[in-house]
Design an enzyme around this catalytic site. Sequence first.
Site, PDB file in Angstrom:
ATOM      1  N   ASP A  84       0.856  -1.172   0.000  1.00 18.83           N
ATOM      2  CA  ASP A  84       0.000   0.000   0.000  1.00 18.83           C
ATOM      3  C   ASP A  84       0.893   1.223   0.000  1.00 18.83           C
ATOM      4  O   ASP A  84       2.006   1.202   0.507  1.00 18.83           O
ATOM      5  CB  ASP A  84      -0.933   0.002   1.211  1.00 18.83           C
ATOM      6  N   SER A  85       0.360   2.290  -0.547  1.00 18.43           N
ATOM      7  CA  SER A  85       1.160   3.478  -0.841  1.00 18.43           C
ATOM      8  C   SER A  85       1.390   4.395   0.342  1.00 18.43           C
ATOM      9  O   SER A  85       2.219   5.294   0.274  1.00 18.43           O
ATOM     10  CB  SER A  85       0.439   4.279  -1.917  1.00 18.43           C
ATOM     11  N   GLY A  86       0.629   4.182   1.410  1.00 20.33           N
ATOM     12  CA  GLY A  86       0.641   5.138   2.520  1.00 20.33           C
ATOM     13  C   GLY A  86      -0.627   5.977   2.526  1.00 20.33           C
ATOM     14  O   GLY A  86      -0.876   6.746   3.449  1.00 20.33           O
ATOM     15  N   GLY A  87      -1.426   5.791   1.495  1.00 20.39           N
ATOM     16  CA  GLY A  87      -2.680   6.547   1.390  1.00 20.39           C
ATOM     17  C   GLY A  87      -3.634   6.253   2.531  1.00 20.39           C
ATOM     18  O   GLY A  87      -4.379   7.137   2.974  1.00 20.39           O
ATOM     19  N   PHE A  88      -3.594   5.029   3.024  1.00 18.45           N
ATOM     20  CA  PHE A  88      -4.486   4.695   4.141  1.00 18.45           C
ATOM     21  C   PHE A  88      -4.080   5.443   5.404  1.00 18.45           C
ATOM     22  O   PHE A  88      -4.917   5.803   6.226  1.00 18.45           O
ATOM     23  CB  PHE A  88      -4.490   3.185   4.400  1.00 18.45           C
ATOM     24  N   ASP A 145      -2.818   7.818  -2.766  1.00 22.89           N
ATOM     25  CA  ASP A 145      -4.135   8.453  -2.736  1.00 22.89           C
ATOM     26  C   ASP A 145      -4.417   9.020  -1.362  1.00 22.89           C
ATOM     27  O   ASP A 145      -3.608   8.874  -0.446  1.00 22.89           O
ATOM     28  CB  ASP A 145      -5.231   7.428  -3.091  1.00 22.89           C
ATOM     29  N   GLN A 187     -11.596   6.682  -5.715  1.00 21.63           N
ATOM     30  CA  GLN A 187     -12.159   7.277  -4.489  1.00 21.63           C
ATOM     31  C   GLN A 187     -13.513   7.915  -4.834  1.00 21.63           C
ATOM     32  O   GLN A 187     -14.130   7.535  -5.819  1.00 21.63           O
ATOM     33  CB  GLN A 187     -11.181   8.306  -3.910  1.00 21.63           C
ATOM     34  N   GLY A 230     -11.344   3.757  -0.048  1.00 19.98           N
ATOM     35  CA  GLY A 230     -12.268   4.634   0.673  1.00 19.98           C
ATOM     36  C   GLY A 230     -13.531   3.940   1.124  1.00 19.98           C
ATOM     37  O   GLY A 230     -14.505   4.607   1.478  1.00 19.98           O
ATOM     38  N   ASP A 241      -8.043  -7.484   0.684  1.00 19.46           N
ATOM     39  CA  ASP A 241      -7.086  -7.589   1.779  1.00 19.46           C
ATOM     40  C   ASP A 241      -7.796  -7.064   3.001  1.00 19.46           C
ATOM     41  O   ASP A 241      -8.699  -6.241   2.905  1.00 19.46           O
ATOM     42  CB  ASP A 241      -5.846  -6.723   1.525  1.00 19.46           C
ATOM     43  N   CYS A 295     -12.653 -28.514  10.463  1.00 22.47           N
ATOM     44  CA  CYS A 295     -11.609 -27.637   9.918  1.00 22.47           C
ATOM     45  C   CYS A 295     -10.295 -28.419   9.912  1.00 22.47           C
ATOM     46  O   CYS A 295      -9.959 -29.075  10.890  1.00 22.47           O
ATOM     47  CB  CYS A 295     -11.465 -26.377  10.765  1.00 22.47           C
ATOM     48  N   CYS A 348      -7.229 -27.097   9.554  1.00 19.69           N
ATOM     49  CA  CYS A 348      -6.050 -26.278   9.828  1.00 19.69           C
ATOM     50  C   CYS A 348      -5.231 -26.932  10.942  1.00 19.69           C
ATOM     51  O   CYS A 348      -5.731 -27.774  11.684  1.00 19.69           O
ATOM     52  CB  CYS A 348      -6.439 -24.847  10.214  1.00 19.69           C
ATOM     53  N   CYS A 376      -6.832 -26.674  14.441  1.00 25.40           N
ATOM     54  CA  CYS A 376      -8.017 -27.516  14.681  1.00 25.40           C
ATOM     55  C   CYS A 376      -7.684 -29.010  14.642  1.00 25.40           C
ATOM     56  O   CYS A 376      -8.338 -29.810  15.302  1.00 25.40           O
ATOM     57  CB  CYS A 376      -9.116 -27.190  13.678  1.00 25.40           C
ATOM     58  N   HIS A 407      -5.660 -20.441  12.289  1.00 25.33           N
ATOM     59  CA  HIS A 407      -7.040 -20.840  11.993  1.00 25.33           C
ATOM     60  C   HIS A 407      -7.752 -19.790  11.142  1.00 25.33           C
ATOM     61  O   HIS A 407      -8.409 -20.116  10.148  1.00 25.33           O
ATOM     62  CB  HIS A 407      -7.837 -21.094  13.273  1.00 25.33           C
TER      63      HIS A 407
END
Length: 363
Positions: free
Chosen positions: A91-95, A145, A187, A214, A264, A303, A305, A308, A334
């Site tokens: 991620d670009s840092g926009g978040f 962004d 956006q 966004g 994500d 499950c 995993c 489990c 899990h």
Amino acid sequence: MVFEIKARSAEGRARTGVLHTAHGDVETPVFMPVGTRGTVKAMAPCELEELGAEIILGNTYHLFLRPGMEIIGLAGGLHRFSGWPHPILTDSGGFQVFSLAGLRKIEADGVRFASHIDGTRFFLGPVESMRIQRTLGSDIVMAFDECTPFPAPYEQAEKSLAVTTRWETMSFEQELDPGQLRFAIVQGSVYRDLRIASARALAAIPFDGYAVGGLSVGEPEEQMFECLDWVVPELPEDKPHYLMGVGTPRQIVEGVARGIDMFDCVMPTRLARHGSAFVGAGRTIPIKAGRYAKDFTPIEEGCDCYACRNFSKAYIRHLMNVGEILGIRLVTIHNIHYFMRLMRRIRRAVAEGSLAELRREFA
RNA sequence: GGUGGGAUUCCCGAGUGGCCAAAGGGGGCAGACUGUAAAUCUGCUAGCUUCGCUUUCGGUGGUUCGAAUCCACCUCCCACCA
């Protein structure tokens, strides 16, 4: 060809595909575990591989601050530094423009941040973000962004979008290394005309993929779905569509139905650390609760995993309650497994034309 | 047998005459978490017919307008001395 579509749903916009990156192929729809600081918290790369994770995230803002680009550059990039030889999206840092809103000031060509760690001032804009992501060696580089907060009045959303569009255009103009893919981010908050304008403006630039940003920032779920209904039809159909920061199992299923290929979210990993385990059709159980003290069955019956197959709720509850890190690791295993299994089911459902049933199950 | 210390709401523990249904932990319960400032954070945790009332600080009795807090005796626990 970067993205190949393999199967399409008869109804709706869902599809399955393969995304080719410099570090390998990714089957879509895909869920990407989040590894902000160069690690998916509590997981070793070999564990992620075993869980079936094909691509993980890293974060420009956080890796830039620590350990810094000099060290990652010397290490030969984030893949080598972190021991993850498979695809990485950064991620670009926009978040962080959104999540660290109290620590930054937006300017014409980027954002002036005060480090959340020690207050150090630094500047991050499209030019800086692309340069950093180039050094990181990301397979998928996100445009810089501003993740618009919610709720945002129309004028604010419009202004924010104008800034974002400019930054994304600048992001596109920066040089990257061969093989690095570059994604745009739509956006426009929850406003139809802004969303469509954003999608069209970005679609006119030949990015390798298109994200919807966004969202999942506090708006009602229905508004999130509505935005997807506006935006996805405007995006190049033959490019991957990425819904950033989403989400719950139900939101993922609904996102796929609306034409999203990539997701994500910190949800499986963060909730694991906080003691919630995903089960069934997207429910969570509070593994630390006293009612599991003598429950010697696994987190989820059936499950397969590692957690489990080998451990009971009573034992994992015990570990969590005494603060043993294995507890966190087992619940994380899990939860990631749960999301990976969900994506396999989704891909199969799309290919077999049974996505509608899956949507009903998770409704 | 002697001297000293102690017994507090589920647990530990603060409180030493009114501002105490009683700090703070723990535990329990409930909730939040969505491109990670998060192994984090928030609320509740005696009862009730809940703007108030009732019961509660080892037991019994007493002093006082008023006691978890002061006094007497009793029970149990701890330390040291014999």
